[in-house]
Design a protein around this motif. Sequence first.
Motif, mmCIF file in Angstrom:
data_model
loop_
_atom_site.group_PDB
_atom_site.id
_atom_site.type_symbol
_atom_site.label_atom_id
_atom_site.label_comp_id
_atom_site.label_asym_id
_atom_site.label_seq_id
_atom_site.Cartn_x
_atom_site.Cartn_y
_atom_site.Cartn_z
ATOM 1 N N GLU A 215 24.933 27.388 30.219
ATOM 2 C CA GLU A 215 23.730 28.577 30.150
ATOM 3 C C GLU A 215 23.926 29.557 29.184
ATOM 4 O OE1 GLU A 215 22.375 28.076 34.802
ATOM 5 O OE2 GLU A 215 24.055 29.333 34.481
ATOM 6 N N GLU A 216 25.183 30.259 29.080
ATOM 7 C CA GLU A 216 25.348 31.174 27.945
ATOM 8 C C GLU A 216 25.144 30.841 26.657
ATOM 9 O OE1 GLU A 216 25.242 34.585 29.157
ATOM 10 O OE2 GLU A 216 24.859 33.316 30.863
ATOM 11 N N LYS A 217 25.559 29.622 26.379
ATOM 12 C CA LYS A 217 25.486 29.021 24.863
ATOM 13 C C LYS A 217 24.144 28.526 24.761
ATOM 14 C CE LYS A 217 28.885 26.328 23.431
ATOM 15 N NZ LYS A 217 29.667 25.229 23.447
ATOM 16 N N ALA A 218 23.252 28.398 25.766
ATOM 17 C CA ALA A 218 21.912 28.219 25.503
ATOM 18 C C ALA A 218 20.833 29.240 25.284
ATOM 19 C CB ALA A 218 21.249 27.361 26.508
ATOM 20 N N THR A 219 21.390 30.626 25.827
ATOM 21 C CA THR A 219 20.482 31.664 26.208
ATOM 22 C C THR A 219 21.079 32.933 25.530
ATOM 23 O OG1 THR A 219 21.168 31.967 28.276
ATOM 24 C CG2 THR A 219 19.319 30.885 28.109
ATOM 25 N N ASN A 220 22.491 33.007 25.387
ATOM 26 C CA ASN A 220 23.097 34.250 25.260
ATOM 27 C C ASN A 220 23.162 34.536 23.802
ATOM 28 O OD1 ASN A 220 24.920 36.466 24.810
ATOM 29 N ND2 ASN A 220 26.044 36.106 26.604
ATOM 30 N N PRO A 221 22.491 35.496 23.014
ATOM 31 C CA PRO A 221 22.183 35.546 21.693
ATOM 32 C C PRO A 221 23.656 35.774 20.975
ATOM 33 C CG PRO A 221 21.557 37.658 22.770
ATOM 34 C CD PRO A 221 21.626 36.745 23.768
ATOM 35 N N PHE A 222 24.476 36.585 21.718
ATOM 36 C CA PHE A 222 25.855 36.727 21.362
ATOM 37 C C PHE A 222 26.762 35.396 21.019
ATOM 38 C CE2 PHE A 222 24.496 41.061 23.304
ATOM 39 C CZ PHE A 222 24.492 41.623 22.086
ATOM 40 N N LEU A 223 26.406 34.553 21.890
ATOM 41 C CA LEU A 223 26.948 33.187 21.697
ATOM 42 C C LEU A 223 26.343 32.267 20.630
ATOM 43 C CD1 LEU A 223 28.529 32.160 25.157
ATOM 44 C CD2 LEU A 223 29.453 33.897 23.300
ATOM 45 N N ARG A 224 25.158 32.692 20.376
ATOM 46 C CA ARG A 224 24.335 31.760 19.650
ATOM 47 C C ARG A 224 24.191 32.619 17.845
ATOM 48 N NH1 ARG A 224 21.273 28.266 21.527
ATOM 49 N NH2 ARG A 224 19.430 28.795 20.470
ATOM 50 N N ALA A 225 25.183 33.375 17.712
ATOM 51 C CA ALA A 225 25.170 33.765 16.175
ATOM 52 C C ALA A 225 25.209 33.026 15.076
ATOM 53 C CB ALA A 225 26.148 34.903 16.237
ATOM 54 N N GLY A 226 25.483 31.747 15.462
ATOM 55 C CA GLY A 226 25.706 30.648 14.428
ATOM 56 C C GLY A 226 24.232 29.862 14.358
ATOM 57 N N GLU A 227 23.233 30.291 15.051
ATOM 58 C CA GLU A 227 21.850 29.535 14.975
ATOM 59 C C GLU A 227 20.968 30.336 13.903
ATOM 60 O OE1 GLU A 227 20.834 27.211 16.729
ATOM 61 O OE2 GLU A 227 22.992 26.906 17.512
ATOM 62 N N PRO A 228 20.451 29.669 12.959
ATOM 63 C CA PRO A 228 19.854 30.228 11.880
ATOM 64 C C PRO A 228 18.716 31.213 12.353
ATOM 65 C CG PRO A 228 20.001 27.711 11.430
ATOM 66 C CD PRO A 228 20.479 28.108 12.744
ATOM 67 N N ALA A 229 18.050 30.790 13.331
ATOM 68 C CA ALA A 229 16.796 31.545 13.794
ATOM 69 C C ALA A 229 17.727 33.068 14.215
ATOM 70 C CB ALA A 229 16.241 31.075 14.801
ATOM 71 N N VAL A 230 18.602 33.042 15.038
ATOM 72 C CA VAL A 230 19.269 34.169 15.197
ATOM 73 C C VAL A 230 19.721 35.075 14.206
ATOM 74 C CG1 VAL A 230 21.452 35.138 16.711
ATOM 75 C CG2 VAL A 230 19.825 33.233 17.580
ATOM 76 N N ALA A 231 20.287 34.381 13.247
ATOM 77 C CA ALA A 231 20.546 35.015 11.833
ATOM 78 C C ALA A 231 19.575 36.001 11.286
ATOM 79 C CB ALA A 231 21.468 34.214 11.038
ATOM 80 N N GLU A 232 18.272 35.098 11.198
ATOM 81 C CA GLU A 232 17.470 35.719 10.516
ATOM 82 C C GLU A 232 16.871 36.938 11.332
ATOM 83 O OE1 GLU A 232 12.753 34.240 8.958
ATOM 84 O OE2 GLU A 232 14.442 32.718 9.939
ATOM 85 N N ALA A 233 16.712 36.720 12.771
ATOM 86 C CA ALA A 233 16.477 37.940 13.558
ATOM 87 C C ALA A 233 17.239 39.128 13.338
ATOM 88 C CB ALA A 233 16.140 37.418 15.055
ATOM 89 N N ALA A 234 18.440 38.735 13.204
ATOM 90 C CA ALA A 234 19.308 40.016 12.972
ATOM 91 C C ALA A 234 19.284 40.581 11.528
ATOM 92 C CB ALA A 234 20.542 39.634 13.222
ATOM 93 N N GLY A 235 18.401 40.047 10.610
ATOM 94 C CA GLY A 235 18.397 40.366 9.274
ATOM 95 C C GLY A 235 19.685 39.871 8.503
ATOM 96 N N LYS A 236 20.111 38.805 9.001
ATOM 97 C CA LYS A 236 21.400 38.195 8.450
ATOM 98 C C LYS A 236 21.239 36.803 7.829
ATOM 99 C CE LYS A 236 23.820 42.332 8.448
ATOM 100 N NZ LYS A 236 24.023 42.869 7.156
ATOM 101 N N ALA A 237 20.210 36.473 7.388
ATOM 102 C CA ALA A 237 19.833 35.229 7.252
ATOM 103 C C ALA A 237 21.019 34.613 6.164
ATOM 104 C CB ALA A 237 18.685 34.718 6.499
ATOM 105 N N GLY A 238 21.510 33.306 6.333
ATOM 106 C CA GLY A 238 22.569 32.775 5.670
ATOM 107 C C GLY A 238 23.927 33.222 5.721
ATOM 108 N N ALA A 239 24.148 34.225 6.338
ATOM 109 C CA ALA A 239 25.581 34.830 6.661
ATOM 110 C C ALA A 239 26.293 34.088 7.663
ATOM 111 C CB ALA A 239 25.300 36.241 7.162
ATOM 112 N N ASP A 240 27.785 34.549 7.687
ATOM 113 C CA ASP A 240 28.483 33.699 8.740
ATOM 114 C C ASP A 240 28.225 34.282 10.220
ATOM 115 O OD1 ASP A 240 30.953 35.900 9.418
ATOM 116 O OD2 ASP A 240 30.413 36.012 7.313
ATOM 117 N N ALA A 241 28.379 33.531 11.099
ATOM 118 C CA ALA A 241 28.235 33.739 12.480
ATOM 119 C C ALA A 241 29.001 35.219 13.001
ATOM 120 C CB ALA A 241 28.772 32.637 13.495
#
Length: 255
Positions: A215-241
Motif C-alpha cells: 500500500e505504501e509503495k502505491a500511495t506514499n510519495p516518499f517511497l515513490r520518488a523514482g516515479e517520473p510524475a513525482v519527480a516532476e511535481a517536486a520540480g526535479k524532473a530527470g533527477a535521481d530518486a
Amino acid sequence: MPAEIHVFRCLEDNIGALIHDPQTGACAAIDAPEEAAVEAALAQTGWRLSDILVTHRHADHIQGIPGLKSRHGCRVVAPVKAQTDVPFADTYVREGDSVLVGELNAHVWETPGHCRDHIAYWFAADRALFAGDTLFTLGCGRVMESSYAEMWHSLQRLAALPGEARVYSGHDYVLSNAKFALAVEPGNDALQARQKEAEAAKAEGRFLVPSTIAEEKATNPFLRAGEPAVAEAAGKAGADAETVFTALREWKNRF
C-alpha cells in the motif's frame, strides 16, 4: 503460533502497540508514549507486560517507561546509540542483533534519518514491522539529525520488504499526509481511495495503522520518488530518486 498485535492511541497522535506471544504469554510494548494508555491496553487485552522495545530516544516514545517498568518489572530494550538518553534500559541493541519476545524473534535494523539512534524491529515470521518514526502511513518522519541520504537509505530498506509486510508506525498523521500526497500525485487513483478510507476510519474512531508495504509503495510519495510524475511535481524532473526525495521532504516541511 502467530503473534497477536493490538494498536491503540496515545497522547494526541502517537500510536501504541503491543505484540503478544500466545505460546509463552510474553508481551512487548513498542515504545511507551503514555503510561496510562499502555496500562489501559494491557487491561483490555489481558496480556502481561514482559518487555518494552524502544525505537528511539524522543520523549514522546519513552516517557511512560519508568512507571511501567516499576509496576511490571519488564525488560527494556533500547538502541545502543540512545544509551545516554535511555539509561534505564536493561539491554542495548544495534544493527544485526535480534530480540526475543517469548518465542517471537525481532531483527534489529538501524534506520537513521529521523534521528541518529533510530531502530526498527522486524518480526519476519509474522511479517510485522515496527517502524517508529521512520515510515508512516502515507508519509515519513521529519529528518532532524541525520542526512536526507540516510533517511532515503532507511526508507529504501523498508520498502524492499515483502508487499504483505504490515507497517506499524509511531504516529497517526494519515489525513495530513494524504493531503500532501495528493498535492504531489492528484491523479493517483490508489491514493484517492486511500484518502477516502482514512476519512471513513476517522469518522469511525479508527486509524490506518497498520498499513502494508505494498500500500505504501502505491500511495506514499516518499517511497515513490523514482516515479517520473513525482519527480516532476517536486520540480526535479530527470533527477535521481534520492534528489527527488530530498525535494519532497523539504516541500513537506513547508506544507
